[in-house]
Design an enzyme around this catalytic site. Structure first.
Site, PDB file in Angstrom:
ATOM      1  N   TYR A 124     100.561  26.892  54.987  1.00 47.21           N
ATOM      2  CA  TYR A 124     100.278  27.446  53.663  1.00 47.21           C
ATOM      3  C   TYR A 124     101.543  27.499  52.800  1.00 47.21           C
ATOM      4  O   TYR A 124     101.501  27.157  51.614  1.00 47.21           O
ATOM      5  CB  TYR A 124      99.661  28.844  53.793  1.00 47.21           C
ATOM      6  N   LYS A 172      97.131  23.015  47.827  1.00 46.07           N
ATOM      7  CA  LYS A 172      98.123  21.973  48.098  1.00 46.07           C
ATOM      8  C   LYS A 172      98.235  20.885  47.024  1.00 46.07           C
ATOM      9  O   LYS A 172      99.219  20.143  47.004  1.00 46.07           O
ATOM     10  CB  LYS A 172      97.800  21.286  49.440  1.00 46.07           C
ATOM     11  N   TYR A 199      91.002  35.186  50.423  1.00 45.28           N
ATOM     12  CA  TYR A 199      90.093  34.082  50.738  1.00 45.28           C
ATOM     13  C   TYR A 199      88.975  34.674  51.591  1.00 45.28           C
ATOM     14  O   TYR A 199      89.246  35.248  52.654  1.00 45.28           O
ATOM     15  CB  TYR A 199      90.806  32.995  51.546  1.00 45.28           C
ATOM     16  N   HIS A 234     104.651  36.074  46.380  1.00 41.83           N
ATOM     17  CA  HIS A 234     103.682  36.609  47.342  1.00 41.83           C
ATOM     18  C   HIS A 234     104.154  36.354  48.768  1.00 41.83           C
ATOM     19  O   HIS A 234     104.420  35.222  49.146  1.00 41.83           O
ATOM     20  CB  HIS A 234     102.300  35.966  47.126  1.00 41.83           C
ATOM     21  N   PRO A 294      90.703  22.408  47.073  1.00 39.80           N
ATOM     22  CA  PRO A 294      91.702  23.380  46.626  1.00 39.80           C
ATOM     23  C   PRO A 294      91.968  24.536  47.599  1.00 39.80           C
ATOM     24  O   PRO A 294      92.890  25.319  47.372  1.00 39.80           O
ATOM     25  CB  PRO A 294      91.121  23.911  45.309  1.00 39.80           C
TER      26      PRO A 294
HETATM   27  P1  RFL Z   1      96.563  15.541  36.620  1.00 46.33           P
HETATM   28  O1  RFL Z   1      96.919  16.955  36.409  1.00 46.33           O
HETATM   29  O2  RFL Z   1      95.142  15.163  36.737  1.00 46.33           O
HETATM   30  O3  RFL Z   1      97.226  14.726  35.419  1.00 46.33           O
HETATM   31  C1  RFL Z   1      96.947  13.357  35.177  1.00 46.33           C
HETATM   32  C2  RFL Z   1      97.157  13.075  33.701  1.00 46.33           C
HETATM   33  O4  RFL Z   1      96.910  11.687  33.458  1.00 46.33           O
HETATM   34  C3  RFL Z   1      96.136  11.552  32.279  1.00 46.33           C
HETATM   35  N1  RFL Z   1      95.389  10.289  32.334  1.00 46.33           N
HETATM   36  C4  RFL Z   1      95.706   9.195  31.631  1.00 46.33           C
HETATM   37  N2  RFL Z   1      96.682   8.952  30.757  1.00 46.33           N
HETATM   38  C5  RFL Z   1      96.724   7.726  30.187  1.00 46.33           C
HETATM   39  N3  RFL Z   1      95.814   6.740  30.465  1.00 46.33           N
HETATM   40  C6  RFL Z   1      94.817   6.938  31.335  1.00 46.33           C
HETATM   41  N4  RFL Z   1      93.932   5.963  31.589  1.00 46.33           N
HETATM   42  C7  RFL Z   1      94.740   8.205  31.964  1.00 46.33           C
HETATM   43  N5  RFL Z   1      93.885   8.745  32.869  1.00 46.33           N
HETATM   44  C8  RFL Z   1      94.292  10.004  33.078  1.00 46.33           C
HETATM   45  C9  RFL Z   1      95.243  12.795  32.293  1.00 46.33           C
HETATM   46  O5  RFL Z   1      94.758  13.109  30.989  1.00 46.33           O
HETATM   47  C10 RFL Z   1      96.176  13.846  32.833  1.00 46.33           C
HETATM   48  O6  RFL Z   1      96.891  14.518  31.806  1.00 46.33           O
HETATM   49  O7  RFL Z   1      97.294  14.940  37.904  1.00 46.33           O
HETATM   50  P2  RFL Z   1      98.757  15.287  38.556  1.00 46.33           P
HETATM   51  O8  RFL Z   1      99.822  15.311  37.496  1.00 46.33           O
HETATM   52  O9  RFL Z   1      98.881  14.389  39.715  1.00 46.33           O
HETATM   53  O10 RFL Z   1      98.629  16.803  39.056  1.00 46.33           O
HETATM   54  C11 RFL Z   1      97.781  17.141  40.121  1.00 46.33           C
HETATM   55  C12 RFL Z   1      97.233  18.556  39.945  1.00 46.33           C
HETATM   56  O11 RFL Z   1      96.690  18.672  38.646  1.00 46.33           O
HETATM   57  C13 RFL Z   1      96.166  18.914  41.000  1.00 46.33           C
HETATM   58  O12 RFL Z   1      96.510  18.395  42.259  1.00 46.33           O
HETATM   59  C14 RFL Z   1      95.987  20.438  41.160  1.00 46.33           C
HETATM   60  O13 RFL Z   1      95.488  21.007  39.980  1.00 46.33           O
HETATM   61  C15 RFL Z   1      95.040  20.750  42.317  1.00 46.33           C
HETATM   62  N6  RFL Z   1      94.755  22.186  42.459  1.00 46.33           N
HETATM   63  C16 RFL Z   1      95.660  23.033  43.072  1.00 46.33           C
HETATM   64  N7  RFL Z   1      96.842  22.566  43.532  1.00 46.33           N
HETATM   65  C17 RFL Z   1      97.766  23.426  44.082  1.00 46.33           C
HETATM   66  O14 RFL Z   1      98.847  22.961  44.493  1.00 46.33           O
HETATM   67  N8  RFL Z   1      97.552  24.786  44.184  1.00 46.33           N
HETATM   68  C18 RFL Z   1      96.403  25.343  43.735  1.00 46.33           C
HETATM   69  O15 RFL Z   1      96.267  26.562  43.786  1.00 46.33           O
HETATM   70  C19 RFL Z   1      95.376  24.456  43.190  1.00 46.33           C
HETATM   71  N9  RFL Z   1      94.214  24.946  42.737  1.00 46.33           N
HETATM   72  C20 RFL Z   1      93.538  22.716  41.986  1.00 46.33           C
HETATM   73  C21 RFL Z   1      93.292  24.123  42.148  1.00 46.33           C
HETATM   74  C22 RFL Z   1      92.607  21.914  41.338  1.00 46.33           C
HETATM   75  C23 RFL Z   1      91.425  22.466  40.886  1.00 46.33           C
HETATM   76  N10 RFL Z   1      90.510  21.606  40.257  1.00 46.33           N
HETATM   77  C24 RFL Z   1      90.017  21.841  38.953  1.00 46.33           C
HETATM   78  C25 RFL Z   1      90.292  20.290  40.799  1.00 46.33           C
HETATM   79  C26 RFL Z   1      92.127  24.676  41.707  1.00 46.33           C
HETATM   80  C27 RFL Z   1      91.162  23.858  41.099  1.00 46.33           C
HETATM   81  C28 RFL Z   1      89.876  24.502  40.699  1.00 46.33           C
HETATM   82  C1  PHB Z   2      94.102  29.494  41.814  1.00 47.99           C
HETATM   83  O1  PHB Z   2      94.663  30.564  41.532  1.00 47.99           O
HETATM   84  O2  PHB Z   2      93.583  28.789  40.943  1.00 47.99           O
HETATM   85  C2  PHB Z   2      94.061  29.056  43.221  1.00 47.99           C
HETATM   86  C3  PHB Z   2      94.790  29.751  44.181  1.00 47.99           C
HETATM   87  C4  PHB Z   2      94.735  29.349  45.506  1.00 47.99           C
HETATM   88  C5  PHB Z   2      93.951  28.280  45.868  1.00 47.99           C
HETATM   89  C6  PHB Z   2      93.232  27.578  44.912  1.00 47.99           C
HETATM   90  C7  PHB Z   2      93.278  27.967  43.583  1.00 47.99           C
HETATM   91  O3  PHB Z   2      93.871  27.932  47.187  1.00 47.99           O
END
Ligand code: RFL
Ligand code: PHB
Length: 390
Positions: A385, A297, A201, A72, A293
């Site tokens: 971004y 980032k 957005y 993109h 989110p």
């Molecule tokens: P995770 O993915 O939470 O993984 C942590 C893992 O640790 C396990 N765990 C344990 N294991 C053993 N013992 C314990 N006591 C434990 N406690 C936990 C868990 O089961 C899990 O498997 O963390 P990690 O690896 O640091 O990754 C971070 C990302 O997942 C997170 O920052 C992103 O998903 C955030 N996020 C976004 N980030 C982006 O860069 N671009 C995006 O577009 C974006 N969109 C989003 C998002 C997060 C969202 N939510 C649901 C918060 C959109 C949403 C809606």
């Molecule tokens: C997504 O596709 O889940 C998504 C994309 C951009 C964002 C957050 C979530 O800023």
């Protein structure tokens, strides 16, 4: 059991670290509370910065992302029903982002780890970490009813916001910074073509919306909702009607709806723990910091922590140098706080904060006018971004 680096958590941070260390000949053991299928069922991030994509290449897991990910060059901001394009490529000297789901990133890393024969203990209960302030950190967990003891040189806490590693640090050795927002995001995933080729957005008086995607046939949409909302109260029909009422007229006309594959509500939070290293324990990813989110980032920050941590550990084993380890926390936090600032700013710019528009709402309107009217301001938005340099 004995390993060089014990990694707690098999999310994207833990798996990517494991893969980078494996390629450098460093032994790792991952302990993960959930099953692999459960980890893959969580629908989260969708946008990768170029630096994150390059790290996937470096880890030898970039092939499918390069083939199937969507490049993109821009995205749109919709304000008062008017769509404005942010031309990332023109504003950043040729940079962009890749739309490739976190689920796919995780799947590719799991496949590579299995092919390498590197060990992961899934469904590991009661993970405990000890003695990380000494030369010989230890850990234990319970797998299939049996207690497993692990000796390691280092422990990487990649266990997310609710993990055990940050919680194991003595309270007087850690400082926490937090901001909780008065709303969440209700997300819906569906096998319908995205309403636009690029992300939109949207700011609207009924609340923020994001139109995103996973592929040309799979869409991801989000609605700002009050924290009191329950996902059970949102039928697919109600979601689509609310979305249609908030997006611009052209998008409303083009929107194709369908049954949801997943629906969930995520609260919005800004959070940083300092420092990110305690002796031989390192925190990386969501274990150390959370961003709302809006700026896309979270996953990208997890990847940049892992980049610094893998370099530091490789330097330790290859050159017997502790320079990278000693600088790990400061290097990460410098980048983390910039992403915190950007994510907070974009969240503040695009969401509805008050039922009755007052002083803050007027400032928000003025800031939006400024961003949309000034190339310098749009450049600041675009540069953040696509991701700041390492
Ligand atoms: P995770 O993915 O939470 O993984 C942590 C893992 O640790 C396990 N765990 C344990 N294991 C053993 N013992 C314990 N006591 C434990 N406690 C936990 C868990 O089961 C899990 O498997 O963390 P990690 O690896 O640091 O990754 C971070 C990302 O997942 C997170 O920052 C992103 O998903 C955030 N996020 C976004 N980030 C982006 O860069 N671009 C995006 O577009 C974006 N969109 C989003 C998002 C997060 C969202 N939510 C649901 C918060 C959109 C949403 C809606
Ligand atoms: C997504 O596709 O889940 C998504 C994309 C951009 C964002 C957050 C979530 O800023």
């Amino acid at each position: 059991m004995r390993t060089q680096v014990l990694i707690v958590g098999a999310g994207p941070a833990g798996l990517l670290l494991g893969q980078l260390l494996h390629r450098a000949g460093i032994a790792t053991l991952i302990v993960e509370r959930q099953s692999g299928d459960h980890v893959l069922s969580r629908i989260r991030a969708g946008v990768l910065e170029q630096g994150t994509a390059e790290l996937m290449d470096e880890a030898g897991v970039g092939a499918r992302m390069r083939a199937e990910g969507l490049v993109h060059d821009g995205f749109a901001l919709t304000v008062d029903g008017q769509r404005h394009r942010i031309d990332l490529q023109a504003l950043t000297g040729g940079r962009g982002v890749i739309v490739y789901g976190q689920t796919e990133v995780t799947r590719d890393l799991m496949t590579a780890r299995a092919a390498a024969g590197a060990p992961t203990l899934h469904e590991a209960a009661d993970v405990r970490i000890n003695d990380f302030d000494t030369e010989r950190p230890r850990a234990s967990c319970v797998v299939g009813g049996e207690t497993v003891h692990v000796d390691a040189d280092f422990i990487a806490g990649c266990d997310g916001f609710h993990g055990v590693c940050r919680a194991s640090v003595p309270a007087d050795a850690i400082r926490l910074f937090e901001k909780v927002y008065p709303f969440g995001w209700l997300g819906l995933l569906s096998d319908t073509p995205p309403v636009s080729d690029e992300l939109i957005y949207g700011r609207h008086e009924r609340g923020f919306t994001l139109c995103s995607m996973r592929s040309p046939t799979r869409s991801r949409y989000y609605l700002q909702v009050p924290l009191t909302e329950r996902v059970e109260d949102w039928s697919d029909r109600r979601f689509w009607e609310e979305l249609r009422s908030r997006i611009d007229p052209q998008a409303a006309e083009q929107l194709i709806t369908g049954p949801s594959l997943e629906k969930s509500i995520a609260p919005l939070r800004s959070f940083v723990a300092e420092p990110m290293r305690f002796g031989r324990l390192f925190l990386a990813g969501d274990a150390a910091h959370i961003v709302p989110p809006t700026g896309a980032k979270g996953l990208n920050l997890a990847a940049s922590d892992v980049r610094y941590l893998s370099q530091a550990l490789i330097e330790h084993y290859r050159e017997r140098s502790s320079a990278g380890i000693d600088h790990y926390s400061a290097r990460c936090l410098a980048r983390v706080w910039k992403a915190e600032r950007f994510s907070w700013w974009l969240t503040s710019l695009m969401h509805n904060f008050d039922a009755e528009p007052g002083f803050q709402a007027r400032l928000q309107q003025a800031e939006l006018d400024y961003v949309l009217g000034s190339e310098a301001a749009r450049r600041v938005l675009a540069e953040n971004y696509v991701g700041l340099p390492f």
